[in-house]
Motif scaffolding. Structure first.
Motif, PDB file in Angstrom:
ATOM      1  N   ILE A 184     -21.448  14.091  -2.874  1.00  0.00           N
ATOM      2  CA  ILE A 184     -20.083  14.152  -2.328  1.00  0.00           C
ATOM      3  C   ILE A 184     -20.116  14.105  -0.808  1.00  0.00           C
ATOM      4  CG2 ILE A 184     -17.968  15.522  -2.221  1.00  0.00           C
ATOM      5  CD1 ILE A 184     -18.833  16.822  -4.854  1.00  0.00           C
ATOM      6  N   THR A 185     -19.281  13.253  -0.217  1.00  0.00           N
ATOM      7  CA  THR A 185     -19.011  13.255   1.228  1.00  0.00           C
ATOM      8  C   THR A 185     -17.499  13.250   1.403  1.00  0.00           C
ATOM      9  OG1 THR A 185     -19.077  10.838   1.368  1.00  0.00           O
ATOM     10  CG2 THR A 185     -21.143  12.006   1.764  1.00  0.00           C
ATOM     11  N   ALA A 186     -17.010  14.118   2.279  1.00  0.00           N
ATOM     12  CA  ALA A 186     -15.568  14.224   2.523  1.00  0.00           C
ATOM     13  C   ALA A 186     -15.335  14.364   4.011  1.00  0.00           C
ATOM     14  CB  ALA A 186     -14.984  15.414   1.768  1.00  0.00           C
ATOM     15  N   CYS A 187     -14.341  13.637   4.515  1.00  0.00           N
ATOM     16  CA  CYS A 187     -14.036  13.716   5.948  1.00  0.00           C
ATOM     17  C   CYS A 187     -12.523  13.704   6.164  1.00  0.00           C
ATOM     18  CB  CYS A 187     -14.693  12.557   6.706  1.00  0.00           C
ATOM     19  SG  CYS A 187     -14.029  10.934   6.313  1.00  0.00           S
ATOM     20  N   LYS A 188     -12.131  14.331   7.242  1.00  0.00           N
ATOM     21  CA  LYS A 188     -10.715  14.424   7.612  1.00  0.00           C
ATOM     22  C   LYS A 188     -10.315  13.161   8.361  1.00  0.00           C
ATOM     23  CE  LYS A 188      -7.601  17.125  10.560  1.00  0.00           C
ATOM     24  NZ  LYS A 188      -7.504  18.282  11.468  1.00  0.00           N
ATOM     25  N   LYS A 189      -9.418  12.350   7.729  1.00  0.00           N
ATOM     26  CA  LYS A 189      -8.954  11.120   8.379  1.00  0.00           C
ATOM     27  C   LYS A 189      -7.912  11.431   9.455  1.00  0.00           C
ATOM     28  CE  LYS A 189      -8.166   7.468   5.954  1.00  0.00           C
ATOM     29  NZ  LYS A 189      -9.202   6.573   6.474  1.00  0.00           N
ATOM     30  N   ASN A 190      -6.970  12.309   9.102  1.00  0.00           N
ATOM     31  CA  ASN A 190      -5.947  12.744  10.046  1.00  0.00           C
ATOM     32  C   ASN A 190      -5.433  14.104   9.579  1.00  0.00           C
ATOM     33  OD1 ASN A 190      -3.949  12.100   7.962  1.00  0.00           O
ATOM     34  ND2 ASN A 190      -4.285   9.948   8.562  1.00  0.00           N
ATOM     35  N   GLU A 191      -4.340  14.542  10.121  1.00  0.00           N
ATOM     36  CA  GLU A 191      -3.829  15.868   9.792  1.00  0.00           C
ATOM     37  C   GLU A 191      -3.289  15.957   8.367  1.00  0.00           C
ATOM     38  OE1 GLU A 191      -4.192  18.454  11.599  1.00  0.00           O
ATOM     39  OE2 GLU A 191      -5.075  17.355  13.281  1.00  0.00           O
ATOM     40  N   LYS A 192      -3.045  14.816   7.711  1.00  0.00           N
ATOM     41  CA  LYS A 192      -2.403  14.848   6.406  1.00  0.00           C
ATOM     42  C   LYS A 192      -3.230  14.207   5.297  1.00  0.00           C
ATOM     43  CE  LYS A 192       2.354  14.945   8.177  1.00  0.00           C
ATOM     44  NZ  LYS A 192       3.701  14.312   8.087  1.00  0.00           N
ATOM     45  N   SER A 193      -4.462  13.799   5.567  1.00  0.00           N
ATOM     46  CA  SER A 193      -5.246  13.152   4.508  1.00  0.00           C
ATOM     47  C   SER A 193      -6.738  13.415   4.695  1.00  0.00           C
ATOM     48  CB  SER A 193      -4.986  11.644   4.472  1.00  0.00           C
ATOM     49  OG  SER A 193      -5.384  11.045   5.691  1.00  0.00           O
ATOM     50  N   SER A 237      -1.844  19.497   2.984  1.00  0.00           N
ATOM     51  CA  SER A 237      -0.678  20.111   3.622  1.00  0.00           C
ATOM     52  C   SER A 237      -1.057  21.113   4.692  1.00  0.00           C
ATOM     53  CB  SER A 237       0.181  20.814   2.552  1.00  0.00           C
ATOM     54  OG  SER A 237      -0.589  21.793   1.867  1.00  0.00           O
ATOM     55  N   GLY A 238      -2.276  21.118   5.153  1.00  0.00           N
ATOM     56  CA  GLY A 238      -2.704  22.059   6.175  1.00  0.00           C
ATOM     57  C   GLY A 238      -3.990  21.596   6.838  1.00  0.00           C
ATOM     58  N   GLU A 239      -4.576  22.466   7.655  1.00  0.00           N
ATOM     59  CA  GLU A 239      -5.820  22.141   8.348  1.00  0.00           C
ATOM     60  C   GLU A 239      -6.957  22.003   7.328  1.00  0.00           C
ATOM     61  OE1 GLU A 239      -8.564  21.026  10.769  1.00  0.00           O
ATOM     62  OE2 GLU A 239      -6.491  21.309  11.443  1.00  0.00           O
ATOM     63  N   SER A 240      -7.569  20.807   7.305  1.00  0.00           N
ATOM     64  CA  SER A 240      -8.574  20.517   6.278  1.00  0.00           C
ATOM     65  C   SER A 240     -10.003  20.498   6.804  1.00  0.00           C
ATOM     66  CB  SER A 240      -8.270  19.170   5.618  1.00  0.00           C
ATOM     67  OG  SER A 240      -8.247  18.134   6.587  1.00  0.00           O
ATOM     68  N   GLU A 241     -10.204  20.513   8.128  1.00  0.00           N
ATOM     69  CA  GLU A 241     -11.569  20.489   8.655  1.00  0.00           C
ATOM     70  C   GLU A 241     -12.296  21.778   8.280  1.00  0.00           C
ATOM     71  OE1 GLU A 241     -14.045  19.999  12.860  1.00  0.00           O
ATOM     72  OE2 GLU A 241     -11.849  19.964  12.838  1.00  0.00           O
ATOM     73  N   GLY A 242     -13.469  21.643   7.660  1.00  0.00           N
ATOM     74  CA  GLY A 242     -14.233  22.795   7.204  1.00  0.00           C
ATOM     75  C   GLY A 242     -13.829  23.288   5.837  1.00  0.00           C
ATOM     76  N   ALA A 243     -12.812  22.682   5.217  1.00  0.00           N
ATOM     77  CA  ALA A 243     -12.372  23.097   3.885  1.00  0.00           C
ATOM     78  C   ALA A 243     -13.403  22.686   2.836  1.00  0.00           C
ATOM     79  CB  ALA A 243     -11.003  22.495   3.571  1.00  0.00           C
ATOM     80  N   LEU A 267     -15.090  15.932  10.124  1.00  0.00           N
ATOM     81  CA  LEU A 267     -14.276  14.928  10.806  1.00  0.00           C
ATOM     82  C   LEU A 267     -14.836  13.526  10.542  1.00  0.00           C
ATOM     83  CD1 LEU A 267     -13.583  16.572  14.290  1.00  0.00           C
ATOM     84  CD2 LEU A 267     -11.952  16.217  12.422  1.00  0.00           C
ATOM     85  N   CYS A 268     -13.955  12.561  10.296  1.00  0.00           N
ATOM     86  CA  CYS A 268     -14.381  11.179  10.097  1.00  0.00           C
ATOM     87  C   CYS A 268     -14.815  10.573  11.434  1.00  0.00           C
ATOM     88  CB  CYS A 268     -13.249  10.346   9.505  1.00  0.00           C
ATOM     89  SG  CYS A 268     -12.803  10.809   7.812  1.00  0.00           S
ATOM     90  N   PRO A 269     -15.757   9.642  11.434  1.00  0.00           N
ATOM     91  CA  PRO A 269     -16.154   8.959  12.678  1.00  0.00           C
ATOM     92  C   PRO A 269     -14.958   8.248  13.294  1.00  0.00           C
ATOM     93  CG  PRO A 269     -17.727   8.500  10.928  1.00  0.00           C
ATOM     94  CD  PRO A 269     -16.560   9.184  10.288  1.00  0.00           C
ATOM     95  N   LYS A 270     -14.906   8.223  14.631  1.00  0.00           N
ATOM     96  CA  LYS A 270     -13.803   7.577  15.328  1.00  0.00           C
ATOM     97  C   LYS A 270     -13.848   6.067  15.103  1.00  0.00           C
ATOM     98  CE  LYS A 270     -13.476  11.097  18.924  1.00  0.00           C
ATOM     99  NZ  LYS A 270     -13.522  11.355  20.385  1.00  0.00           N
ATOM    100  N   PRO A 271     -12.684   5.423  15.050  1.00  0.00           N
ATOM    101  CA  PRO A 271     -12.663   3.970  14.807  1.00  0.00           C
ATOM    102  C   PRO A 271     -13.399   3.158  15.859  1.00  0.00           C
ATOM    103  CG  PRO A 271     -10.476   4.919  14.506  1.00  0.00           C
ATOM    104  CD  PRO A 271     -11.328   5.995  15.113  1.00  0.00           C
TER     105      PRO A 271
END
Length: 492
Positions: A184-193, A237-243, A267-271
């Protein structure tokens, strides 16, 4: 003496008798020995241990059993021991009770093994189920008499779940996904996904990705029945970094009770971040001009080196050919009026140093001339040399210093070979070989004396005016056969 014999007998008996082993079989009811009155009974066990072991049954399938081991006490009651009975009670969704009796094949004559270690035995055979509590009890036979407290020893054992390093090979655990690695790999794309990536399994076709951080932030369902790498975006629906991301599979054999896997949201790598390939291209692009410049410099150095090498070869080949030829053998003849010390010696030195010639003078071979005779000596030298040079005086009254005059005076009695050589070689002077075999040299241009008119057919050179041409012509060799030589010279 009797003590020694008894000791030897005991020793021989211990060596000859085999060590006891066990033969185990099922016995769920009371042991027959319990119904018999015994005066003496063996004591209880010293130690009892239980651990699961993996037994290979068929390819890719294992069976998990209990390995029950026990240790006997080292006391005199061991002589009465006949068997050990083990009973296992399991408590899970249903309760079971099973006993196994292990008989000893030999009687115990010693409290310990011959090595001094205590008697220890083990039995493997009770199956182990997942997440089950087991009560294991063991006692020796014969047991205590009725209405007496029988010695026994018991332990508890709780089997682990499918994530245990041994239990995960159980068939039921494999079907529940114990060997499945979703990575499993998971990263925060933005504040809502949150983007979740994982590897699916052919054991099922549905998965739920749940994001939680104290509370549930969001979830999504994935449908996939093949072994592949898949991706899903989970709205949060909330802060997902570190979740925590929890992946729940729904396999066919375990349904909602399948093994769940977890990961962490980062955090996802920057574009605008570059991949390692882009970085390599950037480095290559920065070094490309330097590499091209170095290549051009190397090619220029190579071209200049080739040009210099060719030029050096042309310069080497432009040198006079005479410098590369072997020395020319020359017979030098001269009239007696020429000053030997100043003229002949000077010209001889010129021939040796400048024209690379080997000079033969009659002045230096008087002993050979006396032995062979002048005619024979001249004939031999004419055949051996490459050139014959007639050195003529420009003027009979050539000035000589005192040394030259004294030498001329002392040599008046010696024979002058010049007229003899001229008369001997005159036949060749009229042949076609004259321009190459014979040469005439002056130090100043003048007419040849009437006595030597035959020399006019030979090439004449004035030193030092014709020095270069003379040296070149000196190395042109002519080979004349004896058949072409004339027998006489009518003009002499």
């Amino acid at each position: 003496m009797s003590i020694v014999l008894l000791s030897l007998a005991a020793l021989c008996w211990g060596v000859a008798s085999p060590e006891p082993t066990i033969q185990c079989g099922s016995e769920n009811g009371p042991s027959p020995e319990w119904k018999v009155q015994h005066t003496l009974t063996p004591g209880d066990l010293r130690d009892l241990r239980v651990e699961p072991v993996k037994i290979h049954v068929v390819p890719d399938e294992y069976s998990l059993l209990m390995n029950i081991s026990w240790m006997l006490r080292a006391d005199a009651s061991i002589r009465l021991l006949k068997a050990t009975k083990i009973c296992v009670t399991s408590k899970s969704s249903f309760q079971s009770y099973t006993c196994m009796r292990c008989n000893y094949t030999e009687a115990f004559h010693w409290q310990t093994r011959p090595s001094g270690a205590k008697w220890t035995f083990s039995y493997i055979g009770f199956p182990v189920e997942l997440n089950t509590v087991y009560f294991i009890g063991a006692h020796n036979i014969p047991t205590a008499n009725m209405n007496e407290d029988g010695p026994s020893l018991s332990v508890n054992f709780t089997s682990p779940g499918c994530l245990d390093h041994i239990m995960k090979y159980k068939k039921k655990c494999i079907e529940a996904g114990s060997l499945w690695d979703p990575n499993i790999t998971a990263c925060k794309k933005n504040e809502k996904s949150v983007e979740v990536n994982f590897t699916t399994s052919p054991l099922g076709d549905r998965y739920m990705a749940l994001v939680q951080n104290n509370t549930v932030l969001g979830f999504s369902t994935v449908w996939e029945s093949k072994l592949t790498r898949t991706s899903v975006v989970v709205p949060v629906s909330g802060e997902s970094e570190g979740a925590v991301i929890q992946l729940t599979p729904y396999f066919r054999t375990c349904g909602h009770d399948c093994i769940r896997r977890k990961g962490t949201v980062v955090l996802c790598p920057k574009p605008d971040s570059h991949s390692p390939l882009d970085n390599n291209r950037k480095v290559l692009g920065s070094w490309l001009p330097v590499l091209l410049l170095a290549l051009l410099v190397a090619m220029w150095v190579l071209v200049v080196g080739i040009c210099l090498l060719r030029r050096h070869e042309r310069v080497k080949t432009s040198f006079p050919a005479a410098t590369l030829l072997p020395p020319t053998k020359v017979l030098l003849v001269y009239p007696s009026e020429i000053c030997f010390q100043h003229t002949v010696c000077y010209f001889t030195e010129f021939l040796q140093n400048q024209c690379r010639s080997e000079v033969i003078l009659e002045k230096w071979q008087k002993k050979k001339i006396a032995e062979m005779g002048p005619v024979q000596w001249l004939t031999t030298q004419k055949k051996a040399v490459d050139k014959v040079i007639f050195l003529l005086s420009n003027d009979v009254n050539t000035m000589c210093d005192a040394c030259c005059k004294s030498e001329s005076t002392s040599s008046e009695n010696s024979q002058d070979l010049f007229p003899l050589a001229f008369n001997l070689f005159c036949s060749d002077l009229t042949s076609s070989t004259c321009p190459h075999k014979y040469m005439v040299v002056y130090f100043r241009e003048t007419e040849t004396k009437e006595d030597y008119n035959a020399l006019n057919v030979c090439p004449k050179y004035c030193l030092m005016k014709d020095a270069t041409v003379f040296c070149k012509e000196l190395h042109i060799k002519q080979h004349v056969s004896a058949r072409k030589k004339s027998q006489a010279c009518h003009n002499c």
